[in-house]
Design a protein around this motif. Structure first.
Motif, mmCIF file in Angstrom:
data_model
loop_
_atom_site.group_PDB
_atom_site.id
_atom_site.type_symbol
_atom_site.label_atom_id
_atom_site.label_comp_id
_atom_site.label_asym_id
_atom_site.label_seq_id
_atom_site.Cartn_x
_atom_site.Cartn_y
_atom_site.Cartn_z
ATOM 1 N N TRP A 180 27.870 10.570 -53.520
ATOM 2 C CA TRP A 180 27.913 10.503 -54.982
ATOM 3 C C TRP A 180 26.616 9.955 -55.569
ATOM 4 O O TRP A 180 26.037 10.533 -56.483
ATOM 5 N N ARG A 181 26.131 8.826 -54.993
ATOM 6 C CA ARG A 181 24.992 8.129 -55.575
ATOM 7 C C ARG A 181 23.637 8.504 -54.959
ATOM 8 O O ARG A 181 22.619 8.459 -55.630
ATOM 9 N N GLU A 182 23.643 8.824 -53.665
ATOM 10 C CA GLU A 182 22.385 9.109 -52.977
ATOM 11 C C GLU A 182 22.545 10.321 -52.058
ATOM 12 O O GLU A 182 22.417 10.197 -50.838
ATOM 13 N N PRO A 183 22.845 11.469 -52.591
ATOM 14 C CA PRO A 183 23.135 12.633 -51.742
ATOM 15 C C PRO A 183 21.986 13.011 -50.811
ATOM 16 O O PRO A 183 22.206 13.547 -49.719
ATOM 17 N N GLY A 184 20.752 12.732 -51.220
ATOM 18 C CA GLY A 184 19.618 13.068 -50.377
ATOM 19 C C GLY A 184 19.549 12.250 -49.106
ATOM 20 O O GLY A 184 18.884 12.646 -48.129
ATOM 21 N N GLN A 185 20.232 11.112 -49.091
ATOM 22 C CA GLN A 185 20.206 10.240 -47.915
ATOM 23 C C GLN A 185 21.056 10.776 -46.768
ATOM 24 O O GLN A 185 20.814 10.444 -45.604
ATOM 25 N N MET A 186 22.052 11.603 -47.078
ATOM 26 C CA MET A 186 22.961 12.063 -46.032
ATOM 27 C C MET A 186 22.218 12.862 -44.954
ATOM 28 O O MET A 186 22.485 12.708 -43.755
ATOM 29 N N GLY A 187 21.279 13.708 -45.372
ATOM 30 C CA GLY A 187 20.498 14.463 -44.402
ATOM 31 C C GLY A 187 19.685 13.553 -43.506
ATOM 32 O O GLY A 187 19.555 13.800 -42.297
ATOM 33 N N ARG A 188 19.138 12.483 -44.075
ATOM 34 C CA ARG A 188 18.369 11.525 -43.286
ATOM 35 C C ARG A 188 19.261 10.764 -42.297
ATOM 36 O O ARG A 188 18.822 10.418 -41.202
ATOM 37 N N VAL A 189 20.492 10.490 -42.717
ATOM 38 C CA VAL A 189 21.442 9.819 -41.817
ATOM 39 C C VAL A 189 21.676 10.658 -40.564
ATOM 40 O O VAL A 189 21.669 10.149 -39.436
ATOM 41 N N PHE A 190 21.865 11.960 -40.747
ATOM 42 C CA PHE A 190 22.098 12.831 -39.601
ATOM 43 C C PHE A 190 20.812 13.061 -38.804
ATOM 44 O O PHE A 190 20.851 13.208 -37.580
ATOM 45 N N ALA A 191 19.660 13.061 -39.491
ATOM 46 C CA ALA A 191 18.388 13.265 -38.799
ATOM 47 C C ALA A 191 18.024 12.079 -37.912
ATOM 48 O O ALA A 191 17.262 12.231 -36.950
ATOM 49 N N SER A 192 18.584 10.911 -38.207
ATOM 50 C CA SER A 192 18.267 9.693 -37.438
ATOM 51 C C SER A 192 19.222 9.488 -36.267
ATOM 52 O O SER A 192 19.354 8.378 -35.757
ATOM 53 N N TRP A 193 19.862 10.562 -35.786
ATOM 54 C CA TRP A 193 20.955 10.436 -34.819
ATOM 55 C C TRP A 193 20.555 9.747 -33.514
ATOM 56 O O TRP A 193 21.391 9.107 -32.861
ATOM 57 N N ARG A 194 19.282 9.842 -33.127
ATOM 58 C CA ARG A 194 18.887 9.227 -31.853
ATOM 59 C C ARG A 194 19.060 7.713 -31.883
ATOM 60 O O ARG A 194 19.651 7.127 -30.966
ATOM 61 N N VAL A 195 18.555 7.066 -32.926
ATOM 62 C CA VAL A 195 18.707 5.617 -33.046
ATOM 63 C C VAL A 195 20.076 5.269 -33.614
ATOM 64 O O VAL A 195 20.734 4.322 -33.169
ATOM 65 N N SER A 196 20.536 6.054 -34.581
ATOM 66 C CA SER A 196 21.823 5.769 -35.220
ATOM 67 C C SER A 196 22.986 5.887 -34.241
ATOM 68 O O SER A 196 23.978 5.159 -34.349
ATOM 69 N N GLY A 197 22.878 6.795 -33.287
ATOM 70 C CA GLY A 197 23.913 6.904 -32.259
ATOM 71 C C GLY A 197 24.022 5.629 -31.439
ATOM 72 O O GLY A 197 25.123 5.186 -31.083
ATOM 73 N N GLN A 198 22.875 5.008 -31.142
ATOM 74 C CA GLN A 198 22.888 3.733 -30.421
ATOM 75 C C GLN A 198 23.505 2.633 -31.280
ATOM 76 O O GLN A 198 24.269 1.799 -30.779
ATOM 77 N N VAL A 199 23.176 2.649 -32.581
ATOM 78 C CA VAL A 199 23.774 1.677 -33.509
ATOM 79 C C VAL A 199 25.290 1.838 -33.521
ATOM 80 O O VAL A 199 26.038 0.850 -33.468
#
Length: 306
Positions: A217-236
């Protein structure tokens, strides 16, 4: 009331895993917004929480527990408080270094003791309160970031953005612990680990929906970055699932304040990661603060084992 001795190893492991996860999440926060960095721990953690629950039920077969009517309410409340607390912690990192930001949030031990007394009626022995005092004093020394300052300088430091956001983070983490403890109490089973995992899966699923919807709703452009960061975010996500499973087990089996006091060992792991992983310097005053935190944990353990 302590219902199982498993709370102690679970809490110690939670502190170690959370320090590691927070260090990784700080890396993610450099490329994502605050809400984007917060979402990764839930969105990427959800598959791992499901695996933990399924794996535990395979290892220890039992009928699925009966869920109380207020289960969902406490999961939502605890989950929302954790989202706010995590966002505030990430904001604290932006103002000061990794160790200092975490140190301010560790005031949750004393805040949790007061809130659990007011909301849950949990009481602590004098030795535990002494442990809280030592731990908070150590955390306050750590919060100065190694700088020498007098009493008035310390008071002024408490008005800085890092202090305000860090202590506010601790407040909401304390509310999280209370919400999760109440949620586990609504799961009718004699197995506290199973109760903790059931609450964990539901809470993380709700958090993924709540913060994911906000981000869209507030930051739709961030969702693509969330998925693009999967290498580090998966560890998180993996570390978040493991750490939360341990924290939730602790909350299910021991008073909130006691778990949070012992959980201050996280600051020791945080300092080690800040020094070796993030290359942040450790000063003598920070080492003194660490010793006080360790003394506080030792006093709490002595009280629990008495």
């Amino acid at each position: 009331m302590i219902t199982s001795p498993i709370w102690l190893p679970a809490t110690l492991l939670a502190g170690a895993v959370q320090a590691w996860r927070t260090a990784l999440q700080r890396r993610v926060s450099r490329t994502l917004s605050i809400n984007g960095a917060g979402l990764v721990r839930y969105l990427y953690g959800l598959p791992f929480t499901l695996l933990l629950l399924v794996g535990y039920r395979i290892a220890f077969p039992a009928p699925f527990p009966v869920i109380g009517p207020s289960f969902l309410l406490f999961c939502i409340g605890g989950g929302l408080a954790q989202i706010i607390a995590t966002n505030l912690l990430i904001m604290a990192f932006a103002h000061r270094n990794f160790v200092v930001g975490t140190a301010y949030s560790k005031t949750e031990a004393v805040q949790g003791a007061i809130l659990s007394f007011l909301l849950l009626g949990e009481t602590l022995a004098p030795l535990s309160w002494a442990g809280i005092g030592c731990g908070v004093l150590g955390v306050m020394i750590l919060s100065t970031g190694g700088q020498r300052m007098g009493p008035m300088g310390f008071v002024r430091a408490l008005g800085q953005p890092a202090a305000i956001t860090g202590m506010a983070s601790g407040f909401f983490f304390a509310l999280t612990a209370i919400g999760i403890r109440r949620a586990t109490q609504t799961v009718e089973t004699g197995d506290p680990i199973l109760a903790a995992l059931v609450v964990l899966v539901m809470t993380v699923a709700l958090q993924s929906v709540m913060q994911g919807a906000w981000l869209l709703w507030r930051e739709p452009g961030q969702m693509g970055r969330v998925f693009a960061s999967w290498r580090v975010s998966g560890q998180v996500g993996l570390l978040s699932a493991l750490g939360s499973a341990c924290w939730f087990t602790g909350f299910a089996t021991a008073p909130v304040a006691l778990v949070r006091i012992v959980g201050q060992v996280e600051i020791a792991f945080t300092m080690a990661l800040g020094h070796f992983y993030l290359k942040e310097r450790i000063r003598r005053s920070e080492a003194a603060g660490l010793l006080l935190v360790a003394a506080g944990v030792a006093l709490a353990l002595a009280s629990a084992l008495h």
